[in-house]
Design a protein around this motif. Structure first.
Motif, PDB file in Angstrom:
ATOM      1  N   UNK A   1       0.769  -1.351  -0.032  1.00  0.00           N
ATOM      2  CA  UNK A   1       0.237  -0.034  -0.142  1.00  0.00           C
ATOM      3  C   UNK A   1       0.916   1.369   0.093  1.00  0.00           C
ATOM      4  N   UNK A   2       0.573   2.271  -0.634  1.00  0.00           N
ATOM      5  CA  UNK A   2       1.184   3.493  -0.862  1.00  0.00           C
ATOM      6  C   UNK A   2       0.109   4.623  -1.169  1.00  0.00           C
ATOM      7  N   UNK A   3       0.406   5.627  -0.135  1.00  0.00           N
ATOM      8  CA  UNK A   3      -0.473   6.832  -0.161  1.00  0.00           C
ATOM      9  C   UNK A   3       0.240   7.946  -0.469  1.00  0.00           C
ATOM     10  N   UNK A   4      -0.466   8.858  -1.103  1.00  0.00           N
ATOM     11  CA  UNK A   4       0.341  10.282  -1.420  1.00  0.00           C
ATOM     12  C   UNK A   4       0.041  11.076  -0.062  1.00  0.00           C
ATOM     13  N   UNK A   5       0.261  12.527  -0.052  1.00  0.00           N
ATOM     14  CA  UNK A   5       0.223  13.246   0.875  1.00  0.00           C
ATOM     15  C   UNK A   5      -1.045  13.775   1.516  1.00  0.00           C
ATOM     16  N   UNK A   6      -2.083  13.461   0.418  1.00  0.00           N
ATOM     17  CA  UNK A   6      -3.513  13.932   0.540  1.00  0.00           C
ATOM     18  C   UNK A   6      -4.199  12.674   1.155  1.00  0.00           C
ATOM     19  N   UNK A   7      -3.332  11.495   1.327  1.00  0.00           N
ATOM     20  CA  UNK A   7      -4.203  10.469   1.898  1.00  0.00           C
ATOM     21  C   UNK A   7      -4.903   9.369   0.894  1.00  0.00           C
ATOM     22  N   UNK A   8      -4.836   9.805  -0.301  1.00  0.00           N
ATOM     23  CA  UNK A   8      -5.249   9.007  -1.520  1.00  0.00           C
ATOM     24  C   UNK A   8      -4.440   7.733  -1.558  1.00  0.00           C
ATOM     25  N   UNK A   9      -4.840   6.581  -2.048  1.00  0.00           N
ATOM     26  CA  UNK A   9      -4.156   5.310  -2.367  1.00  0.00           C
ATOM     27  C   UNK A   9      -3.470   5.270  -3.717  1.00  0.00           C
TER      28      UNK A   9
ATOM     29  N   UNK B   1       8.689  -3.360  -7.054  1.00  0.00           N
ATOM     30  CA  UNK B   1       9.059  -1.984  -7.691  1.00  0.00           C
ATOM     31  C   UNK B   1       7.835  -1.254  -8.216  1.00  0.00           C
ATOM     32  N   UNK B   2       7.709   0.151  -8.290  1.00  0.00           N
ATOM     33  CA  UNK B   2       6.780   0.822  -8.166  1.00  0.00           C
ATOM     34  C   UNK B   2       7.143   2.087  -8.885  1.00  0.00           C
ATOM     35  N   UNK B   3       6.605   2.748  -9.943  1.00  0.00           N
ATOM     36  CA  UNK B   3       6.984   4.114 -10.430  1.00  0.00           C
ATOM     37  C   UNK B   3       6.064   4.741  -9.897  1.00  0.00           C
ATOM     38  N   UNK B   4       6.447   5.760  -9.256  1.00  0.00           N
ATOM     39  CA  UNK B   4       5.465   6.832  -8.350  1.00  0.00           C
ATOM     40  C   UNK B   4       5.129   7.932  -9.435  1.00  0.00           C
ATOM     41  N   UNK B   5       3.913   8.437  -9.121  1.00  0.00           N
ATOM     42  CA  UNK B   5       3.117   9.271 -10.202  1.00  0.00           C
ATOM     43  C   UNK B   5       3.724  10.792 -10.234  1.00  0.00           C
TER      44      UNK B   5
ATOM     45  N   UNK C   1       3.416   7.589   2.024  1.00  0.00           N
ATOM     46  CA  UNK C   1       3.601   6.908   3.016  1.00  0.00           C
ATOM     47  C   UNK C   1       3.404   5.495   2.314  1.00  0.00           C
ATOM     48  N   UNK C   2       3.993   4.410   3.265  1.00  0.00           N
ATOM     49  CA  UNK C   2       3.699   3.178   2.408  1.00  0.00           C
ATOM     50  C   UNK C   2       3.872   1.930   3.860  1.00  0.00           C
ATOM     51  N   UNK C   3       3.355   0.892   3.401  1.00  0.00           N
ATOM     52  CA  UNK C   3       3.171  -0.245   4.422  1.00  0.00           C
ATOM     53  C   UNK C   3       2.842  -1.634   3.634  1.00  0.00           C
ATOM     54  N   UNK C   4       2.933  -2.627   4.213  1.00  0.00           N
ATOM     55  CA  UNK C   4       2.800  -4.064   3.715  1.00  0.00           C
ATOM     56  C   UNK C   4       1.317  -4.388   4.526  1.00  0.00           C
ATOM     57  N   UNK C   5       0.501  -4.950   3.793  1.00  0.00           N
ATOM     58  CA  UNK C   5      -0.629  -5.869   4.499  1.00  0.00           C
ATOM     59  C   UNK C   5      -0.357  -7.188   4.296  1.00  0.00           C
ATOM     60  N   UNK C   6      -0.275  -8.050   5.334  1.00  0.00           N
ATOM     61  CA  UNK C   6       0.427  -9.386   5.084  1.00  0.00           C
ATOM     62  C   UNK C   6      -0.637 -10.262   5.733  1.00  0.00           C
ATOM     63  N   UNK C   7      -0.787 -11.555   5.069  1.00  0.00           N
ATOM     64  CA  UNK C   7      -2.005 -12.533   5.659  1.00  0.00           C
ATOM     65  C   UNK C   7      -1.226 -13.628   5.854  1.00  0.00           C
ATOM     66  N   UNK C   8      -1.457 -14.590   6.723  1.00  0.00           N
ATOM     67  CA  UNK C   8      -1.237 -15.806   6.750  1.00  0.00           C
ATOM     68  C   UNK C   8      -2.374 -17.019   6.342  1.00  0.00           C
ATOM     69  N   UNK C   9      -1.967 -18.213   6.375  1.00  0.00           N
ATOM     70  CA  UNK C   9      -2.998 -19.395   5.704  1.00  0.00           C
ATOM     71  C   UNK C   9      -4.332 -19.415   6.295  1.00  0.00           C
TER      72      UNK C   9
END
Length: 204
Positions: A74-82, A101-105, A111-119
């Motif tokens: 997940x990546x959000x910009x300064x206004x909080x939009x995804x 790898x992501x090309x930023x607009x 801001x960034x983070x990972x959302x991770x789930x297990x089995x």
């Protein structure tokens, strides 16, 4: 049964029954209890950092007590939009390193983070989002001024300059020595240097 509590991990329960004639039988079942979500460790871009390329690799480590399943960036910009939440990776095992790898607009704060789930669908984030600033614009200089013409023999030279898009530290370099400039106001920076001897000096 109301007083039986399972534990995290492997459990084996055995049930015994008997009748009035004294016949006894039993059966058992083994199962896993997993209520613990994955642990997320964000690596890079590091927190509160500046980056100069729109193409960024978002690296993180994940661990789980039983089995990892998937990770979404997940990546959000300064206004909080995804900006991104579609990059998903299937992961396995109890430990994993993922690098997306992501090309930023655009330039700006993200801001960034990972959302991770297990089995078992236990999911989690890093404890806090990481923040970074993308700046691909080089600083520009204008309105340069110094008092060198008033110095005779020795004295303190004063240098002023207007710098746009600095986003960092401004240095005055004299004969390969760096002097950190002070931000006077807005985009105006000032530095001074004490010349003790006659001579030729180069600066930039």
């Amino acid at each position: 049964f109301t007083s039986v509590t399972s534990k995290e991990g492997s459990n084996t329960w055995t049930l015994y029954c008997n009748d009035t004639a004294g016949n006894v039988n039993s059966t058992n079942v083994t199962f896993y209890k997993d209520t613990i979500g994955p642990v997320v460790y964000l690596k890079s871009p590091s927190n509160n950092s500046y980056v100069t390329s729109a193409t960024q690799n978002f690296a993180a480590n994940f661990t789980d007590n039983l089995a990892l399943n998937n990770a979404t960036l997940y990546i959000w910009n300064s206004t909080g939009s995804v900006v991104n939440n579609t990059e998903n990776r299937t992961i396995t095992g109890t430990a994993n390193t993922t690098n997306i790898s992501i090309i930023l607009p655009s330039n700006g704060n993200f801001k960034w983070n990972y959302y991770v789930c297990d089995n078992n669908n236990n999911c989690g984030w890093n404890n806090s989002n990481f923040t970074f600033t993308l700046d691909t614009i080089y600083p520009t200089f204008s309105s340069y001024w110094d008092n060198n013409a008033t110095l005779v023999g020795s004295g303190t030279a004063i240098f002023n300059v207007t710098v746009l898009n600095s986003n960092g530290t401004v240095f005055l370099e004299i004969n390969n020595t760096n002097i950190t400039a002070t931000n006077l106001s807005a985009n105006v920076y000032n530095a001074s240097y004490n010349f003790t001897n006659n001579g030729t000096y180069s600066y930039k």
